[in-house]
Motif scaffolding. Sequence first.
Motif, PDB file in Angstrom:
ATOM      1  N   ASP A 177      -8.975   0.592   0.439  1.00 35.41           N
ATOM      2  CA  ASP A 177      -7.721  -0.148   0.522  1.00 35.41           C
ATOM      3  C   ASP A 177      -7.638  -0.869   1.867  1.00 35.41           C
ATOM      4  O   ASP A 177      -8.608  -0.904   2.631  1.00 35.41           O
ATOM      5  CB  ASP A 177      -6.504   0.788   0.302  1.00 35.41           C
ATOM      6  CG  ASP A 177      -6.363   1.866   1.363  1.00 35.41           C
ATOM      7  OD1 ASP A 177      -6.949   1.746   2.465  1.00 35.41           O
ATOM      8  OD2 ASP A 177      -5.634   2.856   1.108  1.00 35.41           O
ATOM      9  N   LYS A 223      -6.329   8.294   0.099  1.00 32.57           N
ATOM     10  CA  LYS A 223      -5.810   7.411   1.133  1.00 32.57           C
ATOM     11  C   LYS A 223      -6.337   7.825   2.509  1.00 32.57           C
ATOM     12  O   LYS A 223      -6.891   8.918   2.683  1.00 32.57           O
ATOM     13  CB  LYS A 223      -4.283   7.483   1.140  1.00 32.57           C
ATOM     14  CG  LYS A 223      -3.626   6.991  -0.138  1.00 32.57           C
ATOM     15  CD  LYS A 223      -3.704   5.472  -0.247  1.00 32.57           C
ATOM     16  CE  LYS A 223      -2.848   4.927  -1.380  1.00 32.57           C
ATOM     17  NZ  LYS A 223      -3.326   5.352  -2.709  1.00 32.57           N
ATOM     18  N   LEU A 282       0.880  -1.168   0.000  1.00 29.61           N
ATOM     19  CA  LEU A 282       0.000   0.000   0.000  1.00 29.61           C
ATOM     20  C   LEU A 282       0.918   1.219   0.000  1.00 29.61           C
ATOM     21  O   LEU A 282       1.670   1.426   0.957  1.00 29.61           O
ATOM     22  CB  LEU A 282      -0.884  -0.022   1.254  1.00 29.61           C
ATOM     23  CG  LEU A 282      -1.733   1.215   1.543  1.00 29.61           C
ATOM     24  CD1 LEU A 282      -2.640   1.578   0.369  1.00 29.61           C
ATOM     25  CD2 LEU A 282      -2.594   0.981   2.790  1.00 29.61           C
TER      26      LEU A 282
END
Lengths: 324, 324, 324, 324
Positions: free
Chosen positions: C63, C91, B108
């Motif tokens: 994610d 993110k 990630l």
Amino acid sequence: MAKKYDVIAIGRACIDLNAVEYNRPMEETMTFSKYVGGSPANIVIGAAKLGLSVGFIGKIPDDQHGNFIKRYMADAGVDTDGMVIDQEGHKSGLTFTEIKSPEECSILMYRDEVADLYLRPEEVSAEYIKQATNLVVSGTALSKSPSREAVLKAIAIAKANEVRVIFELDYRPYTWTNAEEVSIYYSLAARQADIIIGTRDEFDMLENRQGGDNNATVAELFKYSPQLIVIKHGVEGSYAYERDGKVTRGYAYKSNVLKTFGAGDSYAAAFITALHAGKGVEDALKYGSAAAAIVVSKHSSSEAMPTIEAIEQIMSEQAATYGS
Amino acid sequence: MAKKYDVIAIGRACIDLNAVEYNRPMEETMTFSKYVGGSPANIVIGAAKLGLSVGFIGKIPDDQHGNFIKRYMADAGVDTDGMVIDQEGHKSGLTFTEIKSPEECSILMYRDEVADLYLRPEEVSAEYIKQATNLVVSGTALSKSPSREAVLKAIAIAKANEVRVIFELDYRPYTWTNAEEVSIYYSLAARQADIIIGTRDEFDMLENRQGGDNNATVAELFKYSPQLIVIKHGVEGSYAYERDGKVTRGYAYKSNVLKTFGAGDSYAAAFITALHAGKGVEDALKYGSAAAAIVVSKHSSSEAMPTIEAIEQIMSEQAATYGS
Amino acid sequence: MAKKYDVIAIGRACIDLNAVEYNRPMEETMTFSKYVGGSPANIVIGAAKLGLSVGFIGKIPDDQHGNFIKRYMADAGVDTDGMVIDQEGHKSGLTFTEIKSPEECSILMYRDEVADLYLRPEEVSAEYIKQATNLVVSGTALSKSPSREAVLKAIAIAKANEVRVIFELDYRPYTWTNAEEVSIYYSLAARQADIIIGTRDEFDMLENRQGGDNNATVAELFKYSPQLIVIKHGVEGSYAYERDGKVTRGYAYKSNVLKTFGAGDSYAAAFITALHAGKGVEDALKYGSAAAAIVVSKHSSSEAMPTIEAIEQIMSEQAATYGS
Amino acid sequence: MAKKYDVIAIGRACIDLNAVEYNRPMEETMTFSKYVGGSPANIVIGAAKLGLSVGFIGKIPDDQHGNFIKRYMADAGVDTDGMVIDQEGHKSGLTFTEIKSPEECSILMYRDEVADLYLRPEEVSAEYIKQATNLVVSGTALSKSPSREAVLKAIAIAKANEVRVIFELDYRPYTWTNAEEVSIYYSLAARQADIIIGTRDEFDMLENRQGGDNNATVAELFKYSPQLIVIKHGVEGSYAYERDGKVTRGYAYKSNVLKTFGAGDSYAAAFITALHAGKGVEDALKYGSAAAAIVVSKHSSSEAMPTIEAIEQIMSEQAATYGS
């Protein structure tokens, strides 16, 4: 095998808004006339008027100005199959001009978020470029991504398919981030070009220096692809350097100057047309200078592009005084 | 004349946050160990450990992570004179890893607005690069302006000063806008490089195609500057192509694999070190493979970089089975 | 009519990466433990642990970190129907902490392009908010569009549906452009809130001044919606101002301090829970202080949220010395 | 105490480029006349012409268009002490118009990165606003930060200093991100305004609905600050709602319509001037309608702003037919 297009140019086609009133600063100019503008657009419009078969690759807005640009260029004889309509709301670049005096003509450019700089590499067709004898690349189209990558791709296609690359430096201090960036991309394009045309100041930008020397400039560039390099020195005329060492000086024709903008584009159009017609470098320089002399006496850049007859008339009339 | 640095790399030096717990997905990983990471940083750290004199050009944040990166690299023997401290609040890139199984290690990445991509061309010193024998360029540093221009400038400096350019493709699908853009800049860099190292998938990105053929790839690139091209095919090993037509196959050494990341960087570090020490291509491939075999059995990428002794031990131990 | 949720909070749910090693600066911290973090997330996690029925409105990344956040909050008893998965590659925010000493704990935040600030107003459901008795709004969520508009919309929905608005100032000097901007949006939110909780420094940001006076602050705010305003003065304790003029002082409980972060969130969780349970302001201040005393002695912010029993144990144990 | 300025407006002062040729689409319009434009600029220019003492707060570019705007407004009697010169290269907004037919006049706006939207809150002077009786706020200035915050600050200053806030909705579908955002900021501004003026369509934007009802609209807004709300229904005329329940209908005067743009600004200028002069709502509506009737028969918006005499002449001439 004959190519379909003598010249294809890639870069911007925009709107010029030229002062209607003379002898006053832009602040006091109250009326503006609309023309198609942008160096590469002007070059192909000029070349079409001089009899070449031409095409254009560029992105135009999906609005009234974009419609005008496309229609005007088509009417002028430019193939528009390579023109892409922007779908993201970007506008046409604008250039407001004043006509204050023959020596003083400030301009005001709108170049933020303009459609031409959003041309993407995937919108550049290899099949289209392969059909051209010459690809004219405008330096301003290198000033920002993704147009920058579209131009780098077009050059790569041209190199891989024996299309002659003509790099018109056309430096405009907009959009570029800094002098290093200009030099990096101008160098990348120049080294891959066959012919380079620019002013001494523009070659200084390419080299990221001031007061550069023509001989040093051409010595460096002739290490790579260029065969012919034209460096313009304003009223002093220009110099054409060939790879074999030959240097030819070009002179300016007399003109009844109204304004200075547009001179470079008509020069390039006529110079390229003459070369394409098989004229020698010395003659091509004369065609360029004569075309420039005509455009600076007229109100616009694109609409004022001269015919072959008008150019040759000046060349014959002023033959006696040429170079004096 | 001896150069001060055997290798200078340009690109990113970031933070790796590697899973402490094994055999679980990142969602269930609760503890992470911090290491310096980033392909070009790992390569010079690895090369320093293998005895080379190395330097690094890159931009790091003005924060605790930036301080750590600089100190760690200095302690590892990397000259940091070319490292620039970001003054605009950009952060270090981050790579979180999981260690789910030897075959499955998702990562990630934090790559938005990271300091390394803000290295500007004017921050790249020609004097510094001139002192190197080799310049290692990382493909990821080409993914965005102004880092892109900083790298293009570094390559131009190297080319003008007989510094060998080694292009590690290091393709990461972050930051890049689209495949055309990757291909355009990878091609520009590759054509100017002396040595190119990458996986077959990365060469496909360079060519903007799928399922490319090694012979066609190297035939095209050998038209330009490259002298040596290494194409890696994962477990099948790698192929080194030389301009004179010679092809050498490299094989992988057996390893007790913990995770796969870090393999490419240690491979490049050892391969470059071996070449620099005057080893032949076949030996250099062995050094690369042995270094990779060591790193994949360890927890980190940078900290795990092996010594020459460790590499040569593997090479001697596994000599009998090599290639079997 | 009973509402389904006692408290719904809107704002960020992020990742904390807390130093595993004690007594060292972050540069030397080599291992980090992962927790859910972010003021409004911590508050609802804390309130759930204290027995309230809670929900959360926020945007999380698509994610591994986003998956962890959602699962952790669900497991903690937080309803996640209002949580939106980002589809644009944003993110999770990150907060790295060091545990240098009880007095000195620097943090390093990753807040560029984080998912939580991309919550859009059209992703905030009026139906969801209507089911709550209290809406907790975090100041940081006002720092950037479109999260700013999502919060302004949530407040408007709450006001129109008799949902009590609790504004936790939660000022973080990231993302905000300048002090004027902070003051403008903090004022807009504060004037519409029923309860405001913040430190004296945060109220100074709201007023765009330094060294503000509590009496002046509350006099101005009581012209609008607020009924209760809690101003915290660190070790000196806090003051709760009620619209009717009543002022209650709160004191800190003794604690074996490991680090300072997380104190505010646990304070808010326990204070709100006590008020919701019908306790008076004086008691609510005690619950808040006791909860904070527990969290600062533990390693995390979210995971360390105490139970009612733990809080009341401190309150009973320290009763004698309270205020001494 | 008499205030120095009857009206100060905050928002955009831009450039209008109006078609010189009539009865043709913009594509075929070849000449454009330059005027100062932008709703709040037009309103103060109009009010100055009607005899009020006016000032303007806004940001203009540091170029020829900016110079023209400032000089024109100063010459028109507008105090320019609150006008800020942009130092970051932003340009003036542009509006190209066509005059195709009285019913059909498309416009083409340049609103990307325009100077007016970069007015920052710290550039808005409380001392300046305090000197005004009325502050006119334009909705378009709320469409983007930091201009949005500058306007929110101006409103807060006005509210704290008993300056009457007049909110001209002036909705333009540029710059705004989506309908939710429009509704959020229009609601915030409207609830703090004393007087609101807009078309029914603009009030629908405020409410984020379609086909809204005047009675519901004013009932909701009268919960907050507004005292007077004018809702315009095009050719059907307009309705003025007062807080005490009084409703006054306004009618349009006959006019020899050349184009429709500019009508709203002249309407607002005359309506505000009449109210300021102590006229009743019914009379103020007549002044507004008469001013609009004059401007739609003329070529420009700003330059065509009528005098009191011209307005009153229409009011007297058409008195007999008014309302028929």
